[in-house]
Design a protein around this motif. Structure first.
Motif: not given
Length: 123
Positions: A37, A44, A46-47, A104-110
């Protein structure tokens, strides 16, 4: 304890290349997705790209597709991000991250994050 340590950032001119490394430790990463990221000032996070550690399948953001390559070295437990044809808009802090489950490309998923490495591209 999972630890991700990035390295390889620096200052380059537009059109040049850099290779970032992410040394992963603390467990085996089979079944994990490893992602890169980036976060530019005032923006923000980003992926950028991700790789399935087991299969080697790769995924990219449209903004870097064709210029960046993500790869992993199982023996070294390291993930790489080869960045070619760099542009000033690629300037950001780049983070390595890891997650279980699907892409997932969402930061919260990592679940796990490194400390980041600065990449600056001058025009």
């Amino acid at each position: 304890q999972v630890q991700l340590v990035e390295s390889g950032g620096g200052l380059v001119q537009a059109g040049e290349s850099l290779r970032l490394s992410c040394a992963a430790s603390g467990r085996t990463f089979s079944g994990y997705f490893m992602g890169w990221f980036r976060q530019a000032p005032g923006k923000e996070r980003e992926f950028v790209a991700a790789i399935n550690w087991s299969s080697g399948s790769t995924y990219y953001a449209d903004s870097v597709k064709g210029r960046f390559i993500i790869s992993r070295d199982n023996a070294k437990n390291t993930v790489y991000l080869q960045m070619n044809s760099l542009k000033p808009e690629d300037t950001a802090v780049y983070y390595c991250a890891a997650k279980t489950g699907g892409l997932r490309r969402d930061t919260w998923a990592y679940d796990y994050w490194g400390q980041g490495t600065q990449v600056t591209v001058s025009s």
